[in-house]
Design a protein around this motif. Structure first.
Motif, PDB file in Angstrom:
ATOM      1  N   LYS A 126     101.451  20.565   9.287  1.00  0.00           N
ATOM      2  CA  LYS A 126     101.631  22.017   9.418  1.00  0.00           C
ATOM      3  C   LYS A 126     101.584  22.431  10.888  1.00  0.00           C
ATOM      4  O   LYS A 126     102.347  23.292  11.332  1.00  0.00           O
ATOM      5  N   LEU A 127     100.669  21.822  11.654  1.00  0.00           N
ATOM      6  CA  LEU A 127     100.602  22.146  13.087  1.00  0.00           C
ATOM      7  C   LEU A 127     101.852  21.659  13.821  1.00  0.00           C
ATOM      8  O   LEU A 127     102.350  22.325  14.733  1.00  0.00           O
ATOM      9  N   ALA A 128     102.371  20.484  13.417  1.00  0.00           N
ATOM     10  CA  ALA A 128     103.595  19.958  14.032  1.00  0.00           C
ATOM     11  C   ALA A 128     104.771  20.886  13.764  1.00  0.00           C
ATOM     12  O   ALA A 128     105.570  21.188  14.665  1.00  0.00           O
ATOM     13  N   ARG A 129     104.889  21.342  12.525  1.00  0.00           N
ATOM     14  CA  ARG A 129     105.995  22.251  12.184  1.00  0.00           C
ATOM     15  C   ARG A 129     105.817  23.612  12.834  1.00  0.00           C
ATOM     16  O   ARG A 129     106.804  24.302  13.095  1.00  0.00           O
ATOM     17  N   VAL A 136      96.659  28.470   9.291  1.00  0.00           N
ATOM     18  CA  VAL A 136      98.076  28.117   9.397  1.00  0.00           C
ATOM     19  C   VAL A 136      98.842  28.604   8.174  1.00  0.00           C
ATOM     20  O   VAL A 136      99.925  29.184   8.282  1.00  0.00           O
ATOM     21  N   GLU A 137      98.286  28.358   6.977  1.00  0.00           N
ATOM     22  CA  GLU A 137      98.964  28.781   5.752  1.00  0.00           C
ATOM     23  C   GLU A 137      99.082  30.299   5.672  1.00  0.00           C
ATOM     24  O   GLU A 137     100.050  30.831   5.133  1.00  0.00           O
ATOM     25  N   CYS A 149     104.578  17.485  28.411  1.00  0.00           N
ATOM     26  CA  CYS A 149     105.180  18.061  27.210  1.00  0.00           C
ATOM     27  C   CYS A 149     104.631  19.472  27.038  1.00  0.00           C
ATOM     28  O   CYS A 149     103.510  19.771  27.481  1.00  0.00           O
ATOM     29  N   ILE A 150     105.461  20.323  26.437  1.00  0.00           N
ATOM     30  CA  ILE A 150     105.058  21.719  26.217  1.00  0.00           C
ATOM     31  C   ILE A 150     104.462  21.826  24.825  1.00  0.00           C
ATOM     32  O   ILE A 150     105.157  21.614  23.825  1.00  0.00           O
ATOM     33  N   ALA A 151     103.171  22.129  24.741  1.00  0.00           N
ATOM     34  CA  ALA A 151     102.494  22.212  23.447  1.00  0.00           C
ATOM     35  C   ALA A 151     101.179  22.959  23.610  1.00  0.00           C
ATOM     36  O   ALA A 151     100.740  23.261  24.723  1.00  0.00           O
ATOM     37  N   ASP A 152     100.538  23.261  22.483  1.00  0.00           N
ATOM     38  CA  ASP A 152      99.180  23.778  22.482  1.00  0.00           C
ATOM     39  C   ASP A 152      98.268  22.572  22.692  1.00  0.00           C
ATOM     40  O   ASP A 152      98.188  21.688  21.840  1.00  0.00           O
ATOM     41  N   LEU A 212      99.898  29.616  18.650  1.00  0.00           N
ATOM     42  CA  LEU A 212      99.845  28.513  19.602  1.00  0.00           C
ATOM     43  C   LEU A 212      99.723  29.038  21.027  1.00  0.00           C
ATOM     44  O   LEU A 212     100.358  30.034  21.387  1.00  0.00           O
ATOM     45  N   LEU A 213      98.929  28.358  21.810  1.00  0.00           N
ATOM     46  CA  LEU A 213      98.821  28.669  23.244  1.00  0.00           C
ATOM     47  C   LEU A 213      99.541  27.558  23.996  1.00  0.00           C
ATOM     48  O   LEU A 213      98.955  26.524  24.354  1.00  0.00           O
ATOM     49  N   LEU A 214     100.840  27.749  24.190  1.00  0.00           N
ATOM     50  CA  LEU A 214     101.660  26.709  24.784  1.00  0.00           C
ATOM     51  C   LEU A 214     101.407  26.590  26.276  1.00  0.00           C
ATOM     52  O   LEU A 214     101.254  27.595  26.977  1.00  0.00           O
TER      53      LEU A 214
END
Length: 586
Positions: free
Chosen positions: A557-560, A426-427, A473-476, A433-435
């Protein structure tokens, strides 16, 4: 016999005498006006002195008891006496007021007729209303008012007040009174001019003082780019004296970049355009003028050449000064030495680049090490599992206990390595992300069932509440499960007794997943440390609770990365509330 003829010439003599008096009076009036015209009084800035001279002269010439100068206020609701001369006492007073609402007939006569010659003031319809409060009190019988005009508007009157028998004003006296009023106008205009001139001189002196004492360099430049004037601060920046800079081209001392000429042309064309617009539309309001000044400015950073050959970093602000015809006449350049700031910026930039390079190296090292560690660790876990299944031979009870310990320790180590690898990706900006559409109910059931055993083992009550309006919800999917598990696991870990809850609500911009607990809580002063990698809040917690501090850092970090965030509310000793916000991405 002698015959004598006698003719009565009394009437003739009286007529001649009256003519002589009238002629003397006219001559006296003319001489008075000539003397006033030649007087230096009107060239002085003191209006009070001028008005005193005028009222005294008028009283002596017309042989009236009192002469006063009365001026309207701004609202034209009253007239105020600014100077009143009493011939008997030879004293000047001021301050009397006449309100328009109290004397409507008199004010109407002033505004309609301008000049008012009233023989019987106490009985005349125009002035009768003044009788009780003013005329009778002072014994005034006749009034001669002459209008004072300023810029085409009635500004007030010069009032000649006669005491004694009723007096009939002559045409010559009315004309003289009108001339006296004209001299009052001249005195007021002269005073106003002197006030403006003094203000202008003071303003110029203040500007010059600011110009010379300013710590910022200032240059006045003509339209040929030649320096017309400079202050001492600019001389220090360039290393030249004012005499050496005068007449030189300003552009010889600053570095020119591509596009600068275009900027100057736009600056000039802009003020010319506004000048033409102003001439078409007439006078522009002051606010509009301020907007023009604000818009017609160039702000640039350029290096300037010092006399000793060194380069000086400067912040340059260039504005246009238009002439009386609205056309550009001068450039005003404000030059500030920013060399020290620029050097600091360069050092900070170098330090930042070095820090970013070190951070990238650290991230790459962690990613590499995590990847390299996972391979032998998987081997250890695989072999220990085979030994536990006794495929290669039976194990005694102690050996089974040791192999279980090896496997569980390897499993914890693998989780840690995975977190490090995820955080590093992430850094480094390599995480993608696979939404997809994730059913909210299934998601919550999964994470609750995953941590239920841990909660039961600690004797905690585990609950969840989902907003009925929510569907997906749309997310990975893998990452949102990971984030919720991190928050729930932390809540269970730091809650010795009580309850842990998951509450899911629909909000206008997305979905809030809130994890609440009745655990140990967090001091608000330590909130800033919560989401930093490899940190727990104090050494006692490090010893009492297992963990590396990676979970919350990775979760935020994953949320952002999803466009959301993780926020916290907590009270020490009462519990915490962590909210994962996932925005509407559909």
């Amino acid at each position: 016999m002698q015959v004598l003829s006698a003719i009565d010439i009394t009437e003739h003599n009286q007529s001649q005498k009256a003519l002589q008096i009238k002629e003397n009076s006219r001559r006296k009036q003319s001489q008075t006006l000539v003397q006033l015209a030649r007087s230096s009084t009107f060239r002085q800035s003191n209006l009070n002195v001028a008005l005193r001279k005028i009222t005294e002269t008028a009283a002596r010439t017309l042989l009236v008891e009192r002469v006063g100068v009365w001026l309207y206020n701004e609202e034209r609701s009253k007239i105020e006496c600014v100077d009143l001369y009493n011939a008997s006492t030879k004293e000047h007073t001021f301050g009397n007021l006449l309100l328009k609402t109290n004397y409507p007939a008199y004010f109407q006569a002033l505004e309609k007729e301008g000049s008012i010659a009233v023989d019987d003031a106490q009985n005349d319809a125009r002035t009768q209303e003044l009788s009780e409060s003013y005329l009778s009190v002072l014994g005034i019988t006749s009034l001669l008012d002459a209008p004072i005009w300023l810029e085409g508007c009635l500004a007030g009157v010069v009032c000649h007040e006669h005491i004694g028998e009723v007096r009939q004003w002559t045409l010559e006296e009315e004309n003289f009174a009108g001339s006296i009023a004209d001299f009052v106008t001249l005195a007021i205009e002269a005073s106003q001019r002197n006030v403006v001139q003094e203000a202008l001189q003071q303003s110029e002196a203040q500007f010059r003082a600011i110009f010379e004492c300013s710590s910022i360099g200032i240059a006045l430049i003509d339209m040929k780019a030649q320096i017309v004037d400079t202050n001492l601060a600019l001389c220090e920046i360039f290393g030249y004296s004012q005499e050496e800079l005068y007449g030189k081209r300003f552009t010889d001392y600053i570095s020119i970049q591509r596009g600068d000429l275009k900027l100057y042309k736009q600056l000039i064309s802009g003020i010319c355009t506004d000048s033409r617009r102003t001439s078409r539309n007439g006078f522009q309001p002051f606010e509009h003028q301020e907007q023009l000044v604000e818009r017609h400015r160039i702000e640039i950073e350029r290096r300037c050449l010092h006399q000793d050959g060194s380069l000086v970093w400067t912040q340059i602000s260039v504005s246009l000064i238009p002439g009386s015809n609205g056309e550009p006449e001068f450039f005003l350049a404000m030059i500030e030495d920013i060399t020290e700031r620029k050097q600091t910026e360069l050092k900070l930039r170098a330090s930042q680049e070095a820090a970013e390079t070190a951070s990238r190296a650290k991230t790459e090292f962690l990613a590499t090490m995590s990847h390299e560690l996972r391979t032998p660790l998987n081997t250890i876990m695989g072999l220990s599992q085979l030994l536990q299944e006794e495929i290669v031979g039976a194990l005694n009870e102690k050996q089974n206990e040791y192999m279980s310990c090896v496997y569980s320790s390897s499993e914890q180590l693998l989780l840690l390595i995975n977190d490090i690898l995820d955080l590093s990706k992430v850094e480094a900006g390599k995480e993608e992300l696979l939404l997809s559409s994730v059913p909210v109910l299934d998601l919550c059931n999964y994470v609750i069932s995953t941590v239920r055993d841990r909660a039961i083992n600690k004797g905690l009550q585990l609950t969840h509440k989902i907003d009925l309006k929510l569907d997906i919800c749309i997310a990975d999917e893998r990452r949102i499960k990971q984030m919720l598990l991190n928050l729930l696991t932390n809540a269970i870990k730091f809650t010795p007794a009580g309850q842990v809850s998951l509450v899911v609500k629909k909000v206008p911009q997305g979905i809030n997943f809130t994890v609440l607990d009745t655990g140990i809580g967090i001091d608000s002063n330590q909130f800033k440390l919560l989401f930093e990698p490899f940190k727990q809040l104090d050494s006692q917690l490090n010893r009492q609770y297992e963990g590396t501090g990676l979970g919350l850092a990775l979760t935020r970090k994953l949320a952002r990365l999803h466009g959301g965030d993780v926020t916290v509310k907590s009270t020490l000793g009462e519990g915490s509330q962590f909210t994962l916000f996932i925005p509407n991405l559909g």
